[in-house]
Design a protein around this motif. Sequence first.
Motif, PDB file in Angstrom:
ATOM      1  N   LYS A 120      -3.181  34.344 -11.227  1.00 14.06           N
ATOM      2  CA  LYS A 120      -4.510  34.210 -11.846  1.00 14.06           C
ATOM      3  C   LYS A 120      -4.477  34.702 -13.290  1.00 14.06           C
ATOM      4  O   LYS A 120      -5.143  34.158 -14.156  1.00 14.06           O
ATOM      5  N   ASP A 165      -4.364  24.745  -3.265  1.00 14.14           N
ATOM      6  CA  ASP A 165      -5.332  23.678  -3.592  1.00 14.14           C
ATOM      7  C   ASP A 165      -5.982  24.028  -4.926  1.00 14.14           C
ATOM      8  O   ASP A 165      -6.032  23.218  -5.850  1.00 14.14           O
ATOM      9  N   THR A 166      -6.477  25.268  -5.004  1.00  7.60           N
ATOM     10  CA  THR A 166      -7.103  25.725  -6.244  1.00  7.60           C
ATOM     11  C   THR A 166      -6.085  25.702  -7.385  1.00  7.60           C
ATOM     12  O   THR A 166      -6.373  25.212  -8.476  1.00  7.60           O
ATOM     13  N   THR A 232     -11.460  24.792   0.483  1.00 11.83           N
ATOM     14  CA  THR A 232     -10.689  25.033  -0.741  1.00 11.83           C
ATOM     15  C   THR A 232     -10.437  23.711  -1.476  1.00 11.83           C
ATOM     16  O   THR A 232     -10.298  23.699  -2.693  1.00 11.83           O
ATOM     17  N   SER A 235     -13.507  23.110  -3.476  1.00 13.37           N
ATOM     18  CA  SER A 235     -13.606  23.948  -4.685  1.00 13.37           C
ATOM     19  C   SER A 235     -12.553  23.519  -5.701  1.00 13.37           C
ATOM     20  O   SER A 235     -12.794  23.574  -6.904  1.00 13.37           O
ATOM     21  N   ALA A 236     -11.400  23.031  -5.227  1.00 11.61           N
ATOM     22  CA  ALA A 236     -10.415  22.463  -6.159  1.00 11.61           C
ATOM     23  C   ALA A 236     -11.012  21.237  -6.846  1.00 11.61           C
ATOM     24  O   ALA A 236     -10.856  21.042  -8.054  1.00 11.61           O
ATOM     25  N   ILE A 239     -13.215  22.049  -9.761  1.00 15.02           N
ATOM     26  CA  ILE A 239     -12.486  22.394 -10.990  1.00 15.02           C
ATOM     27  C   ILE A 239     -11.942  21.126 -11.647  1.00 15.02           C
ATOM     28  O   ILE A 239     -12.146  20.884 -12.840  1.00 15.02           O
ATOM     29  N   GLU A 288     -14.986  34.235  -8.848  1.00 15.06           N
ATOM     30  CA  GLU A 288     -14.682  34.814  -7.528  1.00 15.06           C
ATOM     31  C   GLU A 288     -14.937  36.305  -7.440  1.00 15.06           C
ATOM     32  O   GLU A 288     -14.817  37.002  -8.390  1.00 15.06           O
TER      33      GLU A 288
END
Length: 288
Positions: A120, A165-166, A232, A235-236, A239, A288
Amino acid sequence: MRDFDKKKRIVVKIGSSSITHKETGGADLVRLERLVRELTDLHNGGRDVVLVSSGAISVGLKAANIRGIYYSGSERHDGPDEKLKLKQAAAAIGQARLMMMYQKLFSEYNQMTAQILMTKNTILDNLNRFNARNTFEELLLLGVIPVVNENDTIATHEIEFGDNDTLSAIVAALVEADLLILLSDINGLYTDDPHKSSDAEFIPEIEKLDETVERFAKGSTGSVMGTGGMATKISAARIASASGCDMVIANADDLGNIHRIATGAEIGTFIHSDRKPDFYIEDFLNEE
Ligand code: GLU
């Protein structure tokens, strides 16, 4: 209509369960070989290709013969901290093995590859993000297919909260990809969990990610090795879409789906990009 044959830069994400044997966790060489052939062929056709590959932990657990301890515990490995250390060690062993296999398979087709491990912090830190973007750019100009994974060995919170995935959507945003192909063990997005509900309907196309769509994915779970479920993937998609990248969620069962999707075949769930003018990748991680 999907005019994906015009997509110049493509990120493909593959999960652990799609490249390892369910019974042992060991690498599935037949599928890895097919994956590498598909990706090299995309590149030969003039596309920039990035692979986001999981599998490090699974391959590492098998290689070090510690699957039993990992899943059932041992005298020395009975708490969450011990388990985490084991997972991190497995990732260190497995990532190197996985990369060795990718290196070997890509070289059979004279295709250069490279490894990029991210956390991250790679995105949240301005200098790191700048460097990572430059490296990707340079590699793609050199004709390399970078293989990306989370740096599971050092990134504790990535292991607990992160998922590939993210990560694949983050990478797609970072390299300004035109298309993200997220390969999974499901055909795409359904209105409900198709394993549990016979009323679940397949969704071939999503123009806009709204609350209804997000509700579809609520409560779905991932496979044993990977960390991502449908939630996920959504949420990917948020983005990727906000960054201006189209996305397809499709089944990894048949890896030939990669070239079919890249040439416009209507496979999987197509989520249209919806570029936000004020898109900053880091905002999506700060949430997050
Ligand atoms: N990074 C992990 C691995 O390589 C997998 C995480 C995921 O599949 O979401 O094993």
